[in-house]
Design a protein around this motif. Structure first.
Motif, PDB file in Angstrom:
ATOM      1  N   ASP A 136       0.846  -1.196   0.000  1.00 19.38           N
ATOM      2  CA  ASP A 136       0.000   0.000   0.000  1.00 19.38           C
ATOM      3  C   ASP A 136       0.889   1.256   0.000  1.00 19.38           C
ATOM      4  O   ASP A 136       0.734   2.148  -0.848  1.00 19.38           O
ATOM      5  CB  ASP A 136      -0.878  -0.056   1.266  1.00 19.38           C
ATOM      6  CG  ASP A 136      -1.969   0.998   1.288  1.00 19.38           C
ATOM      7  OD1 ASP A 136      -1.939   1.895   0.428  1.00 19.38           O
ATOM      8  OD2 ASP A 136      -2.844   0.928   2.166  1.00 19.38           O
ATOM      9  N   ALA A 137       1.844   1.261   0.902  1.00 20.75           N
ATOM     10  CA  ALA A 137       2.760   2.413   0.982  1.00 20.75           C
ATOM     11  C   ALA A 137       3.561   2.579  -0.308  1.00 20.75           C
ATOM     12  O   ALA A 137       3.975   3.688  -0.660  1.00 20.75           O
ATOM     13  CB  ALA A 137       3.699   2.245   2.174  1.00 20.75           C
ATOM     14  N   SER A 138       3.765   1.468  -1.006  1.00 14.66           N
ATOM     15  CA  SER A 138       4.577   1.544  -2.222  1.00 14.66           C
ATOM     16  C   SER A 138       3.768   2.045  -3.428  1.00 14.66           C
ATOM     17  O   SER A 138       4.251   1.983  -4.557  1.00 14.66           O
ATOM     18  CB  SER A 138       5.196   0.182  -2.533  1.00 14.66           C
ATOM     19  OG  SER A 138       4.247  -0.658  -3.153  1.00 14.66           O
ATOM     20  N   GLY A 139       2.536   2.467  -3.175  1.00 15.97           N
ATOM     21  CA  GLY A 139       1.780   3.129  -4.235  1.00 15.97           C
ATOM     22  C   GLY A 139       0.897   2.227  -5.073  1.00 15.97           C
ATOM     23  O   GLY A 139       0.452   2.629  -6.152  1.00 15.97           O
ATOM     24  N   LYS A 140       0.651   1.004  -4.581  1.00 17.73           N
ATOM     25  CA  LYS A 140      -0.236   0.136  -5.358  1.00 17.73           C
ATOM     26  C   LYS A 140      -1.673   0.639  -5.241  1.00 17.73           C
ATOM     27  O   LYS A 140      -2.134   1.024  -4.173  1.00 17.73           O
ATOM     28  CB  LYS A 140      -0.150  -1.318  -4.830  1.00 17.73           C
ATOM     29  CG  LYS A 140       1.258  -1.905  -4.880  1.00 17.73           C
ATOM     30  CD  LYS A 140       1.763  -2.070  -6.303  1.00 17.73           C
ATOM     31  CE  LYS A 140       3.207  -2.527  -6.342  1.00 17.73           C
ATOM     32  NZ  LYS A 140       4.164  -1.388  -6.182  1.00 17.73           N
ATOM     33  N   ASP A 141      -2.383   0.608  -6.365  1.00 19.97           N
ATOM     34  CA  ASP A 141      -3.785   1.027  -6.348  1.00 19.97           C
ATOM     35  C   ASP A 141      -4.679  -0.125  -5.900  1.00 19.97           C
ATOM     36  O   ASP A 141      -5.682   0.078  -5.242  1.00 19.97           O
ATOM     37  CB  ASP A 141      -4.213   1.476  -7.750  1.00 19.97           C
ATOM     38  CG  ASP A 141      -3.331   2.596  -8.264  1.00 19.97           C
ATOM     39  OD1 ASP A 141      -3.394   3.687  -7.692  1.00 19.97           O
ATOM     40  OD2 ASP A 141      -2.564   2.369  -9.230  1.00 19.97           O
ATOM     41  N   PHE A 142      -4.275  -1.329  -6.285  1.00 19.68           N
ATOM     42  CA  PHE A 142      -5.031  -2.520  -5.913  1.00 19.68           C
ATOM     43  C   PHE A 142      -4.076  -3.572  -5.357  1.00 19.68           C
ATOM     44  O   PHE A 142      -2.948  -3.702  -5.836  1.00 19.68           O
ATOM     45  CB  PHE A 142      -5.763  -3.110  -7.129  1.00 19.68           C
ATOM     46  CG  PHE A 142      -6.910  -2.255  -7.606  1.00 19.68           C
ATOM     47  CD1 PHE A 142      -8.186  -2.433  -7.095  1.00 19.68           C
ATOM     48  CD2 PHE A 142      -6.699  -1.263  -8.551  1.00 19.68           C
ATOM     49  CE1 PHE A 142      -9.246  -1.645  -7.519  1.00 19.68           C
ATOM     50  CE2 PHE A 142      -7.752  -0.463  -8.983  1.00 19.68           C
ATOM     51  CZ  PHE A 142      -9.026  -0.645  -8.470  1.00 19.68           C
ATOM     52  N   ILE A 143      -4.566  -4.295  -4.358  1.00 21.51           N
ATOM     53  CA  ILE A 143      -3.812  -5.449  -3.866  1.00 21.51           C
ATOM     54  C   ILE A 143      -4.743  -6.644  -3.934  1.00 21.51           C
ATOM     55  O   ILE A 143      -5.861  -6.606  -3.408  1.00 21.51           O
ATOM     56  CB  ILE A 143      -3.334  -5.238  -2.413  1.00 21.51           C
ATOM     57  CG1 ILE A 143      -2.391  -4.030  -2.338  1.00 21.51           C
ATOM     58  CG2 ILE A 143      -2.630  -6.499  -1.888  1.00 21.51           C
ATOM     59  CD1 ILE A 143      -2.008  -3.634  -0.925  1.00 21.51           C
ATOM     60  N   ILE A 144      -4.313  -7.677  -4.646  1.00 17.59           N
ATOM     61  CA  ILE A 144      -5.125  -8.893  -4.739  1.00 17.59           C
ATOM     62  C   ILE A 144      -4.527  -9.942  -3.819  1.00 17.59           C
ATOM     63  O   ILE A 144      -3.329 -10.224  -3.879  1.00 17.59           O
ATOM     64  CB  ILE A 144      -5.176  -9.421  -6.190  1.00 17.59           C
ATOM     65  CG1 ILE A 144      -5.725  -8.326  -7.125  1.00 17.59           C
ATOM     66  CG2 ILE A 144      -6.045 -10.679  -6.271  1.00 17.59           C
ATOM     67  CD1 ILE A 144      -5.827  -8.745  -8.586  1.00 17.59           C
ATOM     68  N   MET A 145      -5.353 -10.489  -2.935  1.00 24.48           N
ATOM     69  CA  MET A 145      -4.869 -11.520  -2.018  1.00 24.48           C
ATOM     70  C   MET A 145      -5.533 -12.836  -2.404  1.00 24.48           C
ATOM     71  O   MET A 145      -6.753 -12.960  -2.341  1.00 24.48           O
ATOM     72  CB  MET A 145      -5.249 -11.171  -0.581  1.00 24.48           C
ATOM     73  CG  MET A 145      -4.825  -9.774  -0.164  1.00 24.48           C
ATOM     74  SD  MET A 145      -5.188  -9.431   1.573  1.00 24.48           S
ATOM     75  CE  MET A 145      -6.953  -9.293   1.556  1.00 24.48           C
ATOM     76  N   GLU A 146      -4.718 -13.790  -2.811  1.00 22.95           N
ATOM     77  CA  GLU A 146      -5.269 -15.109  -3.150  1.00 22.95           C
ATOM     78  C   GLU A 146      -5.108 -16.044  -1.966  1.00 22.95           C
ATOM     79  O   GLU A 146      -3.996 -16.240  -1.478  1.00 22.95           O
ATOM     80  CB  GLU A 146      -4.532 -15.699  -4.366  1.00 22.95           C
ATOM     81  CG  GLU A 146      -5.087 -17.080  -4.728  1.00 22.95           C
ATOM     82  CD  GLU A 146      -4.235 -17.849  -5.736  1.00 22.95           C
ATOM     83  OE1 GLU A 146      -3.491 -17.218  -6.512  1.00 22.95           O
ATOM     84  OE2 GLU A 146      -4.315 -19.088  -5.725  1.00 22.95           O
ATOM     85  N   THR A 147      -6.223 -16.595  -1.485  1.00 27.92           N
ATOM     86  CA  THR A 147      -6.121 -17.546  -0.380  1.00 27.92           C
ATOM     87  C   THR A 147      -6.960 -18.773  -0.685  1.00 27.92           C
ATOM     88  O   THR A 147      -8.000 -18.684  -1.326  1.00 27.92           O
ATOM     89  CB  THR A 147      -6.657 -16.953   0.950  1.00 27.92           C
ATOM     90  OG1 THR A 147      -8.030 -16.597   0.769  1.00 27.92           O
ATOM     91  CG2 THR A 147      -5.875 -15.739   1.372  1.00 27.92           C
ATOM     92  N   VAL A 148      -6.499 -19.924  -0.208  1.00 26.52           N
ATOM     93  CA  VAL A 148      -7.291 -21.143  -0.345  1.00 26.52           C
ATOM     94  C   VAL A 148      -8.318 -21.146   0.773  1.00 26.52           C
ATOM     95  O   VAL A 148      -7.956 -21.078   1.941  1.00 26.52           O
ATOM     96  CB  VAL A 148      -6.400 -22.397  -0.217  1.00 26.52           C
ATOM     97  CG1 VAL A 148      -7.195 -23.640  -0.570  1.00 26.52           C
ATOM     98  CG2 VAL A 148      -5.201 -22.279  -1.111  1.00 26.52           C
ATOM     99  N   GLY A 149      -9.575 -21.190   0.400  1.00 26.78           N
ATOM    100  CA  GLY A 149     -10.611 -21.087   1.428  1.00 26.78           C
ATOM    101  C   GLY A 149     -10.860 -22.382   2.147  1.00 26.78           C
ATOM    102  O   GLY A 149     -11.903 -22.988   2.002  1.00 26.78           O
ATOM    103  N   VAL A 150      -9.892 -22.831   2.903  1.00 25.70           N
ATOM    104  CA  VAL A 150     -10.088 -24.096   3.596  1.00 25.70           C
ATOM    105  C   VAL A 150     -10.041 -23.966   5.113  1.00 25.70           C
ATOM    106  O   VAL A 150     -10.724 -24.692   5.821  1.00 25.70           O
ATOM    107  CB  VAL A 150      -9.071 -25.172   3.144  1.00 25.70           C
ATOM    108  CG1 VAL A 150      -9.410 -25.662   1.741  1.00 25.70           C
ATOM    109  CG2 VAL A 150      -7.655 -24.649   3.190  1.00 25.70           C
ATOM    110  N   GLY A 151      -9.273 -23.053   5.612  1.00 27.56           N
ATOM    111  CA  GLY A 151      -9.125 -22.973   7.072  1.00 27.56           C
ATOM    112  C   GLY A 151      -9.591 -21.638   7.614  1.00 27.56           C
ATOM    113  O   GLY A 151      -9.825 -20.695   6.871  1.00 27.56           O
TER     114      GLY A 151
END
Ligand SMILES: Nc1nc2c(ncn2[C@@H]2O[C@H](COP(=O)(O)OP(=O)(O)O)[C@@H](O)[C@H]2O)c(=O)[nH]1
Ligand SMILES: [Mg+2]
Length: 313
Positions: A136-151
């Motif tokens: 975020d601080a590095s100037g990204k407009d979007f951050i996509i977080m990929e997680t396996v929805g298991v736990g």
């Protein structure tokens, strides 16, 4: 890592090497990471976080790949955090086949980081949030977080996103599975990927029926179901439109601000809890604990009294 003024400037300027080093530093120096995060905090708050979760093999990475490409084409800077042990991006799986790595705007404007799911108790969410702060601080407009929805910890991560996309495939059988896994509660948007396969329409119908039964959430916004074939880049532009429409909805309704407030609240609770846990079980308290096990076994005292003693009550 010494976060000199020069390093801070490099990070907020988007210098990949320095960003990587800062991330590695906070991952490996849990005790001192606050120094880094503190000095970057005032530059955070601009990135919009998209969570993509779902069972392994649903096509999350492929979808992420498509979204990244679309966003970069629109002139955005994008960060990707993959909490997915089954498909680490190290081999260049992401942005691999369909996108030529020679495309310099992609190389320049995308930062990808994989994270292990292992880690300190309850610490995964915290670590992902820390990495988010740096991106975020590095100037990204979007951050996509990929997680396996298991736990549960993956669900926690998904919940820190502004927009959560749950990806399912026709083969996931039925939407009951999604409900069981707790994905129903966290989804803002459902994606039925691999809809080139049989059963896509059935799962969409099932899902829509189920969504009607769902209690209207606080946001009271209808949850959309989007059909995609990510491997052919079909439906992914519609998915991005839907994400951006959800973003707009959160912004104009004031829910985004509300979300930000509760994110800050949860963040502080988490930092304090982790700090307490780490500080509390020092040598002295561990010793007191060990010395009293026999007394508890002999019923001379009990776990509650001992805990009170440890708390100094
Ligand atoms: N048939 C079909 N295959 C797909 C589709 N999207 C992704 N795949 C393939 O499914 C596999 C798993 O995809 P991946 O994105 O790694 O799934 P993840 O584990 O959820 O990240 C890969 O071989 C993809 O090429 C799709 O829409 N249709
Ligand atoms: Mg993946």
């Amino acid at each position: 890592m010494n976060l000199t003024k020069e390093n801070i400037e490099k990070i907020i300027g988007g210098d990949k090497r320095t960003i990587s080093r800062a991330i590695s530093y906070i991952e490996n120096n849990q005790d001192n990471k606050h120094l880094v995060l503190k000095s970057l905090y005032s530059y955070t708050g601009n990135a919009y976080k998209i969570g993509i979760t779902g069972p392994p093999g649903a096509g999350k990475s492929t979808i992420t790949d498509c979204l990244v490409t679309l966003l970069v084409k629109d002139g955005y800077k994008v960060g990707v955090i993959a909490v997915d042990p089954t498909s680490p991006f190290t081999g260049g799986a992401l942005l691999g086949d369909r996108v030529r790595m020679t495309d310099s705007s992609l190389l320049e404007n995308v930062f990808i980081r994989s994270m292990a799911t292992r880690g300190s108790l309850g610490g995964l969410c915290r670590s992902v949030n820390d990495v988010c702060s740096i991106l975020d601080a590095s100037g990204k407009d979007f951050i996509i977080m990929e997680t396996v929805g298991v736990g549960q910890s993956e669900l926690d991560v998904a919940e820190t996103a502004d927009t959560t996309v749950v990806a399912l495939v026709p083969e996931s059988g039925d939407s009951i599975q999604a409900m069981k896994a707790g994905l129903m509660e966290i989804a803002d948007i459902f994606v039925i990927n691999k809809s080139d396969r049989q059963g896509a329409d059935e799962i969409i119908t099932g899902l829509k029926n189920m969504l009607h039964l769902r209690m209207p959430g606080e946001h009271n916004r209808e949850i959309s179901v989007i059909k995609t074939i990510a491997s052919r880049n079909t439906g992914t532009a519609e998915l991005l439109d839907e994400i951006l429409s959800h973003k707009k909805y959160l912004e104009t309704s004031g829910f985004l601000l509300k979300k930000r407030r509760s994110q800050i609240e949860n963040e502080i609770i988490e930092i304090v809890e982790i700090g307490l846990r780490n500080n509390f079980w020092n040598e002295k308290n561990r010793e007191i604990l060990k010395q009293n096990i026999d007394k508890i076994l002999n019923k001379e005292t009990d776990p509650y009294t001992l805990s009170e003693k440890l708390f100094g009550l």
